[in-house]
Enzyme design. Structure first.
Site, PDB file in Angstrom:
ATOM      1  N   ASN A   6     -16.441   1.343   4.982  1.00 46.36           N
ATOM      2  CA  ASN A   6     -15.879   0.423   5.078  1.00 46.36           C
ATOM      3  C   ASN A   6     -14.537   1.963   5.712  1.00 46.36           C
ATOM      4  O   ASN A   6     -13.671   2.686   4.089  1.00 46.36           O
ATOM      5  CB  ASN A   6     -15.044  -0.299   5.096  1.00 46.36           C
ATOM      6  CG  ASN A   6     -13.905  -0.718   6.148  1.00 46.36           C
ATOM      7  OD1 ASN A   6     -13.317  -0.463   7.126  1.00 46.36           O
ATOM      8  ND2 ASN A   6     -13.040  -1.996   5.620  1.00 46.36           N
ATOM      9  N   ALA A   7     -14.130   2.613   6.717  1.00 50.34           N
ATOM     10  CA  ALA A   7     -13.285   4.126   6.664  1.00 50.34           C
ATOM     11  C   ALA A   7     -12.029   3.790   6.840  1.00 50.34           C
ATOM     12  O   ALA A   7     -10.621   3.977   8.335  1.00 50.34           O
ATOM     13  CB  ALA A   7     -13.208   4.542   7.834  1.00 50.34           C
ATOM     14  N   ILE A   8     -11.198   3.215   5.676  1.00 50.65           N
ATOM     15  CA  ILE A   8     -10.040   2.323   5.273  1.00 50.65           C
ATOM     16  C   ILE A   8      -9.399   3.631   4.135  1.00 50.65           C
ATOM     17  O   ILE A   8      -9.880   3.638   3.332  1.00 50.65           O
ATOM     18  CB  ILE A   8      -9.446   1.243   5.514  1.00 50.65           C
ATOM     19  CG1 ILE A   8     -10.733   0.658   4.250  1.00 50.65           C
ATOM     20  CG2 ILE A   8      -9.910   0.771   6.878  1.00 50.65           C
ATOM     21  CD1 ILE A   8      -9.816  -1.432   4.609  1.00 50.65           C
TER      22      ILE A   8
ATOM     23  N   SER B  19     -13.382   0.658   1.014  1.00 50.94           N
ATOM     24  CA  SER B  19     -13.327  -0.513   0.954  1.00 50.94           C
ATOM     25  C   SER B  19     -14.330  -1.249   1.074  1.00 50.94           C
ATOM     26  O   SER B  19     -15.110  -1.852   1.720  1.00 50.94           O
ATOM     27  CB  SER B  19     -12.104  -1.159   2.177  1.00 50.94           C
ATOM     28  OG  SER B  19     -11.560  -2.459   1.071  1.00 50.94           O
ATOM     29  N   PHE B  20     -14.574  -2.632  -0.107  1.00 50.14           N
ATOM     30  CA  PHE B  20     -15.966  -3.143  -0.294  1.00 50.14           C
ATOM     31  C   PHE B  20     -17.198  -2.431   0.677  1.00 50.14           C
ATOM     32  O   PHE B  20     -17.146  -1.656   0.323  1.00 50.14           O
ATOM     33  CB  PHE B  20     -15.663  -4.596   0.871  1.00 50.14           C
ATOM     34  CG  PHE B  20     -14.195  -5.460   0.010  1.00 50.14           C
ATOM     35  CD1 PHE B  20     -15.387  -6.529  -0.481  1.00 50.14           C
ATOM     36  CD2 PHE B  20     -13.232  -4.847  -0.364  1.00 50.14           C
ATOM     37  CE1 PHE B  20     -13.518  -7.627  -1.552  1.00 50.14           C
ATOM     38  CE2 PHE B  20     -12.281  -6.118  -0.617  1.00 50.14           C
ATOM     39  CZ  PHE B  20     -12.456  -7.010  -0.862  1.00 50.14           C
TER      40      PHE B  20
ATOM     41  N   GLU C   9     -11.791  -1.552  -3.672  1.00 48.72           N
ATOM     42  CA  GLU C   9     -11.067  -0.202  -2.708  1.00 48.72           C
ATOM     43  C   GLU C   9      -9.989   0.420  -3.047  1.00 48.72           C
ATOM     44  O   GLU C   9      -9.975   1.097  -4.266  1.00 48.72           O
ATOM     45  CB  GLU C   9     -10.427  -1.155  -1.742  1.00 48.72           C
ATOM     46  CG  GLU C   9      -9.768  -1.597  -1.692  1.00 48.72           C
ATOM     47  CD  GLU C   9      -9.152  -2.799  -1.250  1.00 48.72           C
ATOM     48  OE1 GLU C   9      -9.888  -2.881  -0.299  1.00 48.72           O
ATOM     49  OE2 GLU C   9      -8.377  -3.880  -0.869  1.00 48.72           O
TER      50      GLU C   9
ATOM     51  N   ASP D 279       0.596  -1.028  -0.092  1.00 48.21           N
ATOM     52  CA  ASP D 279      -0.092  -0.083  -0.147  1.00 48.21           C
ATOM     53  C   ASP D 279       1.135   0.867  -0.347  1.00 48.21           C
ATOM     54  O   ASP D 279       0.659   2.456   1.115  1.00 48.21           O
ATOM     55  CB  ASP D 279      -0.861  -0.120   1.216  1.00 48.21           C
ATOM     56  CG  ASP D 279      -1.574  -1.440   1.262  1.00 48.21           C
ATOM     57  OD1 ASP D 279      -2.055  -1.767   0.465  1.00 48.21           O
ATOM     58  OD2 ASP D 279      -1.992  -1.552   2.524  1.00 48.21           O
TER      59      ASP D 279
END
Length: 325
Positions: free
Chosen positions: A160-162, A180-181, A214, A48
């Site tokens: 999703n908080a990423i 993400s997703f 994502e 990442d």
């Protein structure tokens, strides 16, 4: 950053990529269009990655790791370990990480004389997650000041908080994409004076009906904002199926459409890079402008499952769609 090629070969690659992203194109034809990663050396084990060009020259890389791992490079080729943003740990994140020191998917940028770092805290497969903000005058290990929570998600939420990414639009407004997703990729407005949210609105900008999308990155080039995302599955070593997709819009808030006119909120996306040869699951991309070109940085998996830094140059075809070379 790439193996030297003649102009004719580059044009051929562009043509292959331009035609290889339409519906029904065999995967092997798409893969044949993709060059290998550019030559990099040194400490290139990353997951990442995000990259920022430093104002005094050289490059700073942040990536998933304990306390957010850092690397530096003077020339975009040789990389070395530079410690972590939080060498003493980040105890404020443990409610989201289950006590792990591993922090995910950072986003680096440089504004107003400071480095800005948005980063994620979560556990695999859970949307009990959070995005935090830190800043530093130098970007060096141990110099980061955390400014706290930007946005969180709970198991009752449909997002999703990423995977944060900061973009500054043409009007100077700040926006954070993430997701993400679940119901896909989101966008929130930020206050440039604080880097925190300026209102409660959460906008949807990409989704696959709960499927694998994502790692958003938004960049403005010419008349368009380009939204890059990663489709399919990460984190499975050489069995990973990650691939880099893109859509574009004349407004930072969307709608983002792919080459065929399908909205990214309806599962659309034009492929920019996918697995080929011994490059498996390339994704979680970063895009930045350098003196010679726009640059795509990403991680991919080698045959032995190691996650490595990939770097390619980006160009744009006659219709304004990006391709790697």
């Amino acid at each position: 950053m790439t193996t030297p090629r003649s102009a004719g070969v580059l044009l051929a690659v562009a043509a292959l990529v331009a035609t290889a992203t339409g519906p029904g194109t065999p995967a092997e034809a798409r893969a044949a269009a993709y060059p290998g990663p550019g030559y990099v050396t040194g400490d290139i084990g990353v997951h990442d990655p995000t990259v920022v060009k430093r104002p005094n020259g050289g490059y700073l890389v942040a990536h998933t790791g304990d306390g957010i791992a850092l690397k530096t490079s003077a020339d975009r080729t040789a990389f070395r370990d530079a410690g972590s943003a939080f060498p003493g740990g980040a105890p404020w994140t443990t409610a989201y990480t289950g006590g792990s020191r591993n922090l995910w998917a950072p986003d680096l940028s440089y504004h107003d004389g400071r480095y800005w770092l948005y980063y994620s805290a979560s556990t695999f497969g859970s949307n009990r997650s959070a995005i935090f903000l830190a800043t530093s005058p130098s970007g060096d290990s141990g110099t980061w000041t955390d400014h706290g929570l930007v946005i969180e998600s709970r198991t009752s939420d449909d997002f999703n908080a990423i995977d944060p990414n900061l973009v500054v639009d043409d009007q100077g407004r700040w926006w954070l994409s993430f997701g993400s997703f679940w119901s896909g990729v989101k966008l929130v407005a930020l206050d440039p004076s604080t880097g925190k949210r300026s209102d409660s609105a959460i906008r949807s900008i990409a989704g696959r009906g709960g499927g694998a999308v994502e790692a958003p990155v938004i960049v403005k080039r010419g008349s368009y904002y380009y939204l890059y995302v990663s489709f399919d599955l990460c984190c499975r070593g050489a069995a990973s199926t990650y691939r880099v997709m893109v859509g574009r819009s004349t407004a930072v808030t969307g709608p983002y459409l792919d080459r065929d006119g399908t909205a990214l909120t309806s599962g659309g996306g034009t492929e920019v890079l996918a697995g080929h040869g011994d490059v498996h699951g390339p994704g979680h991309q970063a895009v930045f402008t350098d003196t010679d070109s726009d640059v795509l940085a990403y991680h991919y998996y080698a045959d032995n499952g190691a996650a490595l830094l990939g770097v390619n140059l980006l160009a744009y075809d006659s219709a304004g769609w990006p391709y790697v070379h």
